[in-house]
Design an enzyme around this catalytic site. Structure first.
Site, PDB file in Angstrom:
ATOM      1  N   GLN A  12     -18.206   5.517  33.357  1.00 35.39           N
ATOM      2  CA  GLN A  12     -19.190   4.437  33.376  1.00 35.39           C
ATOM      3  C   GLN A  12     -20.296   4.759  34.379  1.00 35.39           C
ATOM      4  OE1 GLN A  12     -19.137   1.678  31.244  1.00 35.39           O
ATOM      5  NE2 GLN A  12     -21.199   1.397  32.073  1.00 35.39           N
TER       6      GLN A  12
ATOM      7  N   ASP B 253     -19.296   9.812  24.253  1.00 37.72           N
ATOM      8  CA  ASP B 253     -20.657   9.286  24.462  1.00 37.72           C
ATOM      9  C   ASP B 253     -21.692  10.210  23.832  1.00 37.72           C
ATOM     10  OD1 ASP B 253     -20.899   6.824  25.615  1.00 37.72           O
ATOM     11  OD2 ASP B 253     -20.764   7.533  27.683  1.00 37.72           O
TER      12      ASP B 253
ATOM     13  N   LYS C  78     -15.288  -2.757  26.683  1.00 38.16           N
ATOM     14  CA  LYS C  78     -14.873  -1.586  25.907  1.00 38.16           C
ATOM     15  C   LYS C  78     -13.356  -1.600  25.692  1.00 38.16           C
ATOM     16  CE  LYS C  78     -18.947   0.889  27.339  1.00 38.16           C
ATOM     17  NZ  LYS C  78     -19.617   1.643  28.399  1.00 38.16           N
TER      18      LYS C  78
END
Ligand code: NDP
Length: 293
Positions: free
Chosen positions: A98, A121, A54
């Site tokens: 994460q 997200d 990422k």
């Protein structure tokens, strides 16, 4: 009939170029770059790899990365404080914790602590709720579902009025992608592990989104001729001839389905490359919203 292949890598590369341009525009107008913060807890190698990927993707388009790394025995309170510090940092426009988190951490509380304006997200219950309501728009759409719709749009595949079937109802893929199709005026059927006569239901689909996590479950004979097939599934199957001893396949039997479908994504190489690109897109959209440009 042989299907047109939906090349997720090529489409993702084109969108990456657009995002890089948007980052430059933002810099010109505000002197600020978008910022994405990743929070990594513990030393799981797979999580560390995802976070590294990422950050690399951010660097490629000019998004600034902020990185918080905490030991596996971090307390709930310390982790909450780390999230709150990122919430308060005006240079951070997206926060990504994460997953999975260690067992002693209350994951729901941590994800719920992420500011709604920085939930790139798209998993905040308010974002999912708005996605499910008529004439409401969420601040962020979860990345993989957004990627599926983007693939259809970039291939100019109409959604409105079409019969769409979604296989799977998970919070991260099946449910949000179904809500997006409904928003776009598809007629929708959602299937899951208790659905009866699955092949017959799938045969009704002009648009099929497969997200079940069952290797090559959907056979060519299940596909309506000319249908658009988006295969989200990523499943490892044993393959002694492969260097790693396994290979990745989708939820759809690609070799069979491509002879019947009108459009189809390969897996890997279809939805996968879109997921990370949509994370970058959400981060840049968030920064533009924050600076009002
Ligand atoms: P989950 O395991 O959370 O959900 C699977 C869904 O499929 C459930 O709703 C389940 O039904 C349903 N299901 C399972 N077996 C059957 C069956 N035999 N018939 C019909 N429905 C069934 O998976 P995810 O949504 O997280 O992921 C799905 C797939 O997508 C996986 O292969 C995953 O690796 C992949 N994936 C790929 C991403 C990418 O970027 N390319 C990102 C995220 C996921 P029920 O609800 O009844 O249990």
């Amino acid at each position: 009939m042989t299907a047109q292949i939906i090349d997720g890598k090529a489409i993702a590369a084109a969108i990456r170029g657009e995002i890089a341009q948007d980052v430059q525009d933002l810099l010109t107008k505000t002197g600020k770059a978008p910022g994405l913060a990743t929070v990594l807890v513990g030393e799981r190698p797979d999580s560390a790899t995802y976070v590294r990927m990422k950050k690399k993707a951010c660097a490629e388009v000019g998004i600034q990365s902020f990185s918080v790394e905490l030991p596996g025995d971090v307390s709930q309170e310390q982790l909450l404080q780390a999230v709150q510090a990122l919430n308060a940092n005006p240079d951070v426009h997206g926060i990504l914790v994460q997953l999975p988190l260690p067992g002693h951490i209350d994951e729901e509380e941590i994800l719920g602590a992420i500011s709604l304006e920085k939930d790139v997200d798209g998993f905040h219950p308010l974002n999912i709720g708005r996605l499910s309501m008529k004439r409401r728009d969420p601040l962020f759409v979860p990345c993989t579902p957004r990627g599926c719709i983007e693939l259809l749009d970039r291939m100019h595949i109409p959604i409105e009025g079409k019969q769409a079937v979604v296989l799977g109802r998970s919070n991260i893929v099946g449910l949000p992608v179904a809500m997006l199709l409904l928003h776009r005026n598809a007629t929708l059927t959602i299937c899951h592990s208790r659905t009866k006569n699955l092949p017959d239901v799938v045969r009704s689909a002009d648009i099929l989104i497969a997200a079940v996590g069952r290797a090559e479950m959907v056979k060519g004979s299940w596909i309506k001729p000319g249908a658009a097939v988006i295969d989200v599934g990523t499943n490892a199957v044993d393959d002694p001839s492969a260097a790693k001893g396994y290979r990745l396949v989708g939820d759809v039997d690609f070799a069979e389905a491509k002879e019947v479908a009108g459009y189809i994504t390969p897996s890997p190489g279809g939805v996968g490359p879109m997921t990370i690109i949509m994370l970058l897109r959400n981060t840049v959209d968030s920064a533009r919203r924050a600076y009002g440009v």
